[in-house]
Design an enzyme around this catalytic site. Sequence first.
Site, short mmCIF file in Angstrom:
data_model
loop_
_atom_site.label_atom_id
_atom_site.label_comp_id
_atom_site.label_asym_id
_atom_site.label_seq_id
_atom_site.Cartn_x
_atom_site.Cartn_y
_atom_site.Cartn_z
N HIS A 110 4.41 27.19 -6.66
CA HIS A 110 3.92 28.05 -5.58
C HIS A 110 2.62 27.50 -4.98
O HIS A 110 2.42 27.56 -3.77
CB HIS A 110 3.69 29.48 -6.07
N VAL A 133 4.96 26.76 -14.73
CA VAL A 133 5.69 25.89 -13.81
C VAL A 133 5.79 26.54 -12.44
O VAL A 133 5.53 25.89 -11.41
CB VAL A 133 7.09 25.54 -14.36
N CYS A 134 6.15 27.80 -12.39
CA CYS A 134 6.28 28.50 -11.10
C CYS A 134 4.94 28.59 -10.39
O CYS A 134 4.87 28.47 -9.17
CB CYS A 134 6.88 29.88 -11.30
N SER A 135 3.86 28.79 -11.14
CA SER A 135 2.54 28.85 -10.53
C SER A 135 2.20 27.54 -9.84
O SER A 135 1.69 27.53 -8.71
CB SER A 135 1.48 29.18 -11.58
#
Length: 90
Positions: free
Chosen positions: A49, A44-46
Amino acid sequence: MVNIGEKAPDFTLTDEEGKEVKFSSLLGKQKILLYFYPLDWSPVCSVQHKDFCAEYTRFEDADTQIVAISTDHKYSHAAFKQKLGAKYVL
């Protein structure tokens, strides 16, 4: 907890290069988007970003600096930033 519209308290953290970044030193230059996320390499963070990277020029045009904050180590931040091609501070 800080609510929308309230000033964030001052803090100092280490960036992906091991340099100290003091929040108060960023104030008054540009608008600042503080982005808190749990892990550098999580799926999710990838994706989030990648979206910030894809839209980075829109933030620049809006005179806004992104400061992304997580508990990961500076070495993880450096590798993650390089992989993404991010131009903002982690």
